[in-house]
Design a protein around this motif. Sequence first.
Motif, PDB file in Angstrom:
ATOM      1  N   UNK A 113      21.063 -39.785  12.893  1.00  0.00           N
ATOM      2  CA  UNK A 113      21.201 -39.767  11.429  1.00  0.00           C
ATOM      3  C   UNK A 113      22.591 -39.334  10.978  1.00  0.00           C
ATOM      4  N   UNK A 164      16.746 -42.353  12.731  1.00  0.00           N
ATOM      5  CA  UNK A 164      15.552 -41.558  13.029  1.00  0.00           C
ATOM      6  C   UNK A 164      15.385 -40.499  11.947  1.00  0.00           C
ATOM      7  N   UNK A 165      14.247 -39.845  11.982  1.00  0.00           N
ATOM      8  CA  UNK A 165      13.913 -38.859  10.956  1.00  0.00           C
ATOM      9  C   UNK A 165      14.784 -37.611  11.129  1.00  0.00           C
ATOM     10  N   UNK A 166      15.595 -37.246  10.160  1.00  0.00           N
ATOM     11  CA  UNK A 166      16.481 -36.086  10.361  1.00  0.00           C
ATOM     12  C   UNK A 166      15.809 -34.742  10.139  1.00  0.00           C
ATOM     13  N   UNK A 167      14.629 -34.730   9.509  1.00  0.00           N
ATOM     14  CA  UNK A 167      14.003 -33.434   9.197  1.00  0.00           C
ATOM     15  C   UNK A 167      13.623 -32.628  10.432  1.00  0.00           C
ATOM     16  N   UNK A 195      15.013 -32.586  13.258  1.00  0.00           N
ATOM     17  CA  UNK A 195      16.240 -32.044  13.850  1.00  0.00           C
ATOM     18  C   UNK A 195      16.644 -30.765  13.141  1.00  0.00           C
ATOM     19  N   UNK A 196      16.599 -30.808  11.804  1.00  0.00           N
ATOM     20  CA  UNK A 196      16.992 -29.621  11.049  1.00  0.00           C
ATOM     21  C   UNK A 196      16.058 -28.453  11.340  1.00  0.00           C
ATOM     22  N   UNK A 197      14.753 -28.752  11.426  1.00  0.00           N
ATOM     23  CA  UNK A 197      13.794 -27.671  11.695  1.00  0.00           C
ATOM     24  C   UNK A 197      14.025 -27.056  13.064  1.00  0.00           C
TER      25      UNK A 197
END
Lengths: 111, 250
Positions: free
Chosen positions: A56, A65-68, A70-72
């Motif tokens: 992302x 791909x879903x970046x959320x 990764x942040x979590x």
Amino acid sequence: MITLSYVTSVIIFCIGLYTIMARRNLFKTVLGLALMESAILLIIVSSGYIPGGVPPIEPFMGPAVNPLPHAFTLTAIVIGASDIALALAFIIKLQRHYRSVDLDRIRGLRG
Amino acid sequence: MNIRPFLFRITALFLCAFLGVMLFRGIAAMPPKESVTGPAAHYLERASRETGARNVVGAILFDYRAFDTLGESTVIFTAVCGISMLFSRRKFHRSSSGLSFIAKRGIGIMAPFLIMYATVIILFGHISPGGGFQGGTIFATVTVLLCVVFGSSFESSYFPPKTKESLESGGALLFCGIGLVGLAAGTGFLSNLSAGFPAGREGSLLSAGTIPLLNIAVGMKVGAGLSAIFYSMIKMLDTTNDYREGGPIR
């Protein structure tokens, strides 16, 4: 291919769980906790995957791909590291106090 | 007498396997995704316009969910406080003399490049993979390497614990100060472009408003915090003669 990642994380999780249940050494218990944490983070990151996804970071060359997750996981990794460091510090203190890191012996000394 | 631990282990093994299978069934029940949905789709679509950052993960961490990140860096601070308090009573501290000459030379050559790598990861966190957490961890790794290879007294003479402490507190203050700017502008705590921070040209080093500043703050906090944790622990382990005193009395 993402199934392989899930299977790996489940196996790592089971190894960590078994370590916590079967070992009485406190250091190994903390290692088991760390293993379980890594397995869960792997599950979370893998759940954000979509087939053919790209990282992302703009500009995207395809579906990102879903970046959320990764942040979590990024925050959870640092929290886990400091948690484990604190647990190890407590264990060092316990070792100083009881001359042992064995859970049974620590219990045996002081009810 | 001897059969009980064996039985216990077998039971634990089967229980773990059972729980693992259940976990895998639970994972397999998740519907396969063909596209990103929910808030993540919004982030992917508008992150570069709303924050000016190319790295969407960095934009989420330091803009959309910056409050979360603030709380999370407080956790590191608490852990550092706890460990320092646990190990604070050791006054005498004998450092190890370190490893061999070859290891010392090797690390002496590598350390500047490692520090440069950490700095690049922190400063380019909004346009490339990286950010404050990752760069801070690399910086902590440099101090850990110095500690192991040269001995902890050498490390503490180069990066004194007081400096680490003030760096960590400075990172926290910088983070909160940037947040308060948003509050003063009337757009809310830790708001980014809406609080009047310049967006800059997308993809350049000075862009994305507060995100590079918050990256630096978090990098300071994480790097100083993790190396402080390691230093207090290795200081504890270096003191060999302390193992005899301080018995189980008290």
